[in-house]
Design an enzyme around this catalytic site. Structure first.
Site, short mmCIF file in Angstrom:
data_model
loop_
_atom_site.label_atom_id
_atom_site.label_comp_id
_atom_site.label_asym_id
_atom_site.label_seq_id
_atom_site.Cartn_x
_atom_site.Cartn_y
_atom_site.Cartn_z
N SER A 284 -9.55 27.77 -38.64
CA SER A 284 -8.25 28.71 -39.26
C SER A 284 -7.39 27.69 -39.62
O SER A 284 -6.55 26.91 -39.50
CB SER A 284 -7.49 29.91 -38.69
OG SER A 284 -6.34 30.09 -39.00
N TYR B 119 -2.90 33.20 -31.29
CA TYR B 119 -3.42 32.61 -32.39
C TYR B 119 -3.93 31.33 -32.96
O TYR B 119 -4.50 30.60 -33.21
CB TYR B 119 -3.66 33.81 -33.39
CG TYR B 119 -5.09 34.31 -34.15
CD1 TYR B 119 -6.34 33.94 -34.02
CD2 TYR B 119 -4.97 33.42 -35.41
CE1 TYR B 119 -7.61 33.57 -34.89
CE2 TYR B 119 -5.81 33.33 -36.71
CZ TYR B 119 -7.12 33.22 -36.01
OH TYR B 119 -8.23 33.16 -36.97
#
Length: 267
Positions: A143, A156
């Site tokens: 990401s 995350y």
């Protein structure tokens, strides 16, 4: 399970929806047979039927929960022993909402198991199996928050930074083996991950949200061009190249004793 025209079998995790489902479709269109992995077997079976009809490839489905070690071990063994497997899309992942100080630690432990432990074990098994065969491709879905951890919550962001680092290091380890590896760093992408994680994404400006199909197409274009790192939402790839160049310029200075003197002097 290979058909006559197949390029081998692609194993796609998190394949029942979103990014994983689109990877499955795009890879089937390229002539790959498929091994689709997710927790929802009913959705997998439905997707498999559509893919067989649309592309004429062989599709196997495997229900697995990659937060459970036994299920991960089964996939590991398959990657190490099944010579038909030639591509891994390490896509399964989950996000979490909220601050680390207030987090449900059991939820975060599952996130770490899925986003880090399972990704690592499957990448390791694929690296071993593909290197033995002298060919293969590993695609790890990271990401953009790996580069900007301040933009999202701590666990995350850290998990995706791990995936980026893992890919970069593994690329060096796989040099000369015939195995290609890529990390894909999507920006905000329209998938089910938001609602599953309890995150309200309705306030994100529409111009910041990429369609999952566009994201996967850009990622595969990067793969075709031999990119180690692909950032589908980045308009100018030169910005990434400049970032990499700056990192390499800094590298020789990271172990010098002069740095300690700088801190002592307060400069």
């Amino acid at each position: 399970m290979n058909s006559a025209h197949s390029q081998g079998t692609a194993l796609v995790t998190g394949a029942s929806s979103g990014i994983g489902a689109i990877y499955a479709d795009r890879l089937a269109a390229r002539g790959f047979d498929l091994l689709l992995v997710a927790r929802d077997k009913e959705r997998l079976e439905s997707a498999a039927s559509q893919l067989r009809d649309a592309h004429g490839v062989q599709v196997e489905v495997l229900k697995a929960d990659l937060t459970q070690k036994d299920d991960v071990l089964k996939l590991e063994q398959r990657l190490r022993s099944d010579s038909s497997l030639s591509l891994l899309v390490n896509n399964a992942g989950v996000a979490a909402d909220g601050l680390l100080a207030n987090a449900d630690m059991d939820q975060l432990e599952q996130l770490i198991q899925l986003n880090i432990t399972a990704v690592t074990r499957l990448a390791s098994a694929a690296a071993a199996g593909f290197a033995k065969a002298g060919r293969g491709t590993i695609i790890n879905i990271a990401s953009v928050v790996a580069l900007f951890p301040e933009r999202f919550n701590a666990t995350y962001s850290a998990s995706k930074a791990y995936v980026l680092s893992l890919t970069q290091s593994l690329n060096t380890e796989l040099e000369g083996t015939g195995v290609q590896i890529q990390a894909v760093l999507p920006g905000v992408t329209r998938t089910e991950i938001w609602e599953r994680s309890g995150i309200d994404a309705s306030g994100i400006p529409a111009e910041m949200v990429m369609d999952a199909g566009e994201m996967v197409d850009a990622a595969l274009a990067g793969l075709d061009q031999g990119e180690l790192i692909t950032i589908p939402s980045l308009p100018d790839a030169g910005e990434w190249h400049a970032f990499v160049a700056a990192r390499h310029v800094m590298a020789p200075n990271l172990s010098r004793s002069a740095a300690a003197q700088r801190y002592k002097s307060g400069n």
